[in-house]
Scaffold this motif. Structure first.
Motif, PDB file in Angstrom:
ATOM      1  N   VAL A  60      52.678  37.690  35.200  1.00  0.00           N
ATOM      2  CA  VAL A  60      52.281  38.029  36.427  1.00  0.00           C
ATOM      3  C   VAL A  60      50.388  37.893  36.422  1.00  0.00           C
ATOM      4  O   VAL A  60      50.015  38.688  35.303  1.00  0.00           O
ATOM      5  CB  VAL A  60      52.609  39.560  36.898  1.00  0.00           C
ATOM      6  N   LEU A  61      49.889  37.373  37.244  1.00  0.00           N
ATOM      7  CA  LEU A  61      48.536  36.953  37.118  1.00  0.00           C
ATOM      8  C   LEU A  61      47.724  37.960  38.191  1.00  0.00           C
ATOM      9  O   LEU A  61      48.252  38.151  39.248  1.00  0.00           O
ATOM     10  CB  LEU A  61      48.330  35.523  37.685  1.00  0.00           C
ATOM     11  N   VAL A  62      46.648  38.618  37.616  1.00  0.00           N
ATOM     12  CA  VAL A  62      45.857  39.225  38.296  1.00  0.00           C
ATOM     13  C   VAL A  62      44.528  38.685  38.400  1.00  0.00           C
ATOM     14  O   VAL A  62      43.779  38.357  37.634  1.00  0.00           O
ATOM     15  CB  VAL A  62      45.659  40.784  37.883  1.00  0.00           C
ATOM     16  N   THR A  63      44.262  37.962  39.734  1.00  0.00           N
ATOM     17  CA  THR A  63      42.670  37.440  39.661  1.00  0.00           C
ATOM     18  C   THR A  63      42.721  37.248  41.359  1.00  0.00           C
ATOM     19  O   THR A  63      43.355  37.822  42.264  1.00  0.00           O
ATOM     20  CB  THR A  63      42.959  36.019  39.231  1.00  0.00           C
ATOM     21  N   ASP A 127      42.099  45.820  42.759  1.00  0.00           N
ATOM     22  CA  ASP A 127      42.807  44.797  42.151  1.00  0.00           C
ATOM     23  C   ASP A 127      43.601  45.205  41.004  1.00  0.00           C
ATOM     24  O   ASP A 127      44.772  44.954  40.963  1.00  0.00           O
ATOM     25  CB  ASP A 127      42.143  43.323  42.179  1.00  0.00           C
ATOM     26  N   VAL A 128      42.890  45.538  39.830  1.00  0.00           N
ATOM     27  CA  VAL A 128      43.676  45.998  38.831  1.00  0.00           C
ATOM     28  C   VAL A 128      44.207  47.365  38.745  1.00  0.00           C
ATOM     29  O   VAL A 128      45.305  47.525  38.334  1.00  0.00           O
ATOM     30  CB  VAL A 128      42.660  45.988  37.701  1.00  0.00           C
ATOM     31  N   ALA A 158      41.235  47.740  33.804  1.00  0.00           N
ATOM     32  CA  ALA A 158      42.398  47.224  33.452  1.00  0.00           C
ATOM     33  C   ALA A 158      42.951  47.759  31.927  1.00  0.00           C
ATOM     34  O   ALA A 158      44.049  47.986  31.777  1.00  0.00           O
ATOM     35  CB  ALA A 158      42.762  45.833  33.912  1.00  0.00           C
ATOM     36  N   PHE A 159      41.890  47.352  31.094  1.00  0.00           N
ATOM     37  CA  PHE A 159      42.200  47.641  29.494  1.00  0.00           C
ATOM     38  C   PHE A 159      42.446  49.382  29.571  1.00  0.00           C
ATOM     39  O   PHE A 159      43.651  49.452  29.000  1.00  0.00           O
ATOM     40  CB  PHE A 159      40.731  47.561  28.758  1.00  0.00           C
ATOM     41  N   GLU A 160      41.748  50.231  30.404  1.00  0.00           N
ATOM     42  CA  GLU A 160      42.029  51.511  30.136  1.00  0.00           C
ATOM     43  C   GLU A 160      43.264  51.989  30.646  1.00  0.00           C
ATOM     44  O   GLU A 160      44.186  52.618  30.097  1.00  0.00           O
ATOM     45  CB  GLU A 160      40.943  52.111  30.987  1.00  0.00           C
TER      46      GLU A 160
END
Length: 326
Positions: A60-63, A127-128, A158-160
Motif C-alpha cells: 500500500v502506497l502513502v503519497t 495522510d500518515v 509515520a515512523f512513530e
C-alpha cells in the motif's frame, strides 16, 4: 528494535512518490535525438511496491499525486500492478507529479528529473495518521520523503506510529541532492532517520555522506549495526555489498549482465531483498536474490515493468553462473 520476523507477513506500507518515467526510444538513443518516448510508472517507492507485488506481496502506497493527467497516469499504473492506493491523495494548485526523462544507455546517460513543486512533498500528518499500521508487516520508506516539508515531518510521524504498532522500519537512503535545501540538512535528517530504522540499505557514497566523509561510510554502517538486531546493507556497485547484522558481517558479489542502463537497480534490489526475507530466505540468500533482481532490471527497458517475477528470478539464478567472487 522491532521483531524482524514480522516481515514474513508479506504486507507492506510504503511511503513515497509515484510518478511517470519517459524513456527515450529507440533504446540507446539520446533524449535530444529520440524518435519517441516509452512511458511507465516511476518513482522509487512505487517501483519498490511493484517489485514486492510481482513477488506476491501486498503493498500500500502513502503519497500525494498531482490532480491532473500525469497524476491520473500514476494512479492507473498503480492499479495495473495491484498496488493499494487507498492512501494516495490528489493535490491541486501548482503541485506537479514527479517526472523523469531518461535514457536506455550506459555511457553518458542523461536523466532529467522534474521535481519543482513536487506533489509527493505535500504528504501530510493527516495522510500518515489515516493508516492502520497494525494491519501491515513493515513500513518501507526511501530518503526522498524526508527532503522537504510537510513530507519530512509526516514521515517521522509515520515512523512513530509504525513503531508503536510493532512494525520494523526499512529505510532506503536514496540520497538525491537536487531535492534538498543543503547537504547539512540532508546529512542530519538522514542520520536521525537511520537511528530509528531496523533495516538500512544504501550505497557507499550515501553512507559516506551520512558520516561526513566518503572514507568513513563503512564505519558509519558498522556503527549503526551495533544496535540490537539491525541489518545494514552497504552496497558498493560492481564490488558487491557488505551486510552487517548481529555483530557479524559478510560480503557478496554481483550477477554480471550485459546492462542496458544504470537506473532501477536500487529499487529492484530493495524489492527483491524484502520479498526474499518475507519468503523465509536467510539473510545472505535475501541479499543475493536482491542483487539478482537488480541485475535483471538494468538489462531491461524501464524500471517498474522491468521488475522480475519469482519465476523469472528463479530462472535467472538457475542459468546464471553465479555472483562474482569477493
Amino acid at each position: 528494535m522491532a521483531d524482524l520476523n514480522r516481515i514474513i507477513g508479506n504486507s507492506f506500507v510504503i511511503l513515497g512518490r509515484a510518478g511517470m518515467d519517459l524513456y527515450a526510444n529507440p533504446p540507446g538513443a539520446k533524449v535530444e535525438k529520440a524518435q519517441g518516448f516509452y512511458s511507465c510508472l516511476g518513482g522509487s517507492s512505487a517501483n519498490i511496491g511493484v517489485a514486492i507485488a510481482k513477488h506476491g506481496g501486498q503493498a500500500v502506497l502513502v503519497t500525494c499525486v498531482s490532480d491532473d493527467a500525469i497524476g491520473r497516469f500514476a494512479l492507473n499504473e498503480l492499479d495495473k500492478y495491484g498496488i493499494d492506493r487507498s492512501y494516495v491523495r490528489a493535490v491541486g494548485g501548482e503541485c506537479r507529479n514527479s517526472l523523469a526523462v531518461v535514457e536506455t544507455r550506459l555511457e553518458d546517460t542523461q536523466s532529467v528529473i522534474y521535481r519543482n513543486g513536487a506533489a509527493d512533498f505535500e504528504m501530510s500528518m493527516a495522510d500518515v495518521e489515516a493508516v492502520d499500521y497494525s494491519a501491515y508487516s513493515a513500513l518501507i520508506t526511501t530518503g526522498t520523503v524526508l527532503a522537504a516539508e510537510p513530507s519530512r515531518s509526516a514521515a517521522f510521524r509515520a515512523f512513530e506510529l509504525a513503531k508503536a504498532a510493532g512494525l520494523p522500519l526499512i529505510f532506503d537512503v536514496d540520497y538525491r541532492p537536487y531535492s534538498w535545501p543543503s547537504a547539512e540538512v540532508a546529512s542530519d535528517t538522514y542520520s536521525r532517520a537511520a537511528e530509528l530504522c531496523d533495516i538500512i540499505i544504501g550505497n557507499d557514497v550515501e553512507f559516506g555522506f551520512m558520516a561526513g566523509a566518503y572514507d568513513q561510510g563503512l564505519g558509519k554502517a558498522r556503527a549503526l549495526a551495533q544496535t540490537g538486531s539491525r541489518i545494514i546493507v552497504y552496497k558498493m556497485g560492481e564490488k558487491g555489498a557488505i551486510t552487517i547484522s548481529g555483530g557479524q558481517e559478510f560480503r557478496t558479489g554481483i550477477y554480471a549482465v550485459d546492462a542496458l542502463k544504470p537506473t532501477g537497480a536500487g529499487d529492484s534490489f530493495m524489492g527483491g531483498f524484502i520479498a526474499a526475507l518475507a519468503a523465509g530466505h536467510d539473510l545472505e540468500q535475501a541479499v543475493l536474490r536482491g542483487s539478482a533482481c537488480a541485475s535483471i532490471v538494468v538489462s531491461r527497458v524501464g524500471c517498474a515493468p522491468a521488475m522480475p517475477t519469482p519465476d523469472e528470478l528463479d530462472d535467472f539464478l538457475a542459468t546464471h553462473p553465479g555472483p562474482t567472487q569477493v
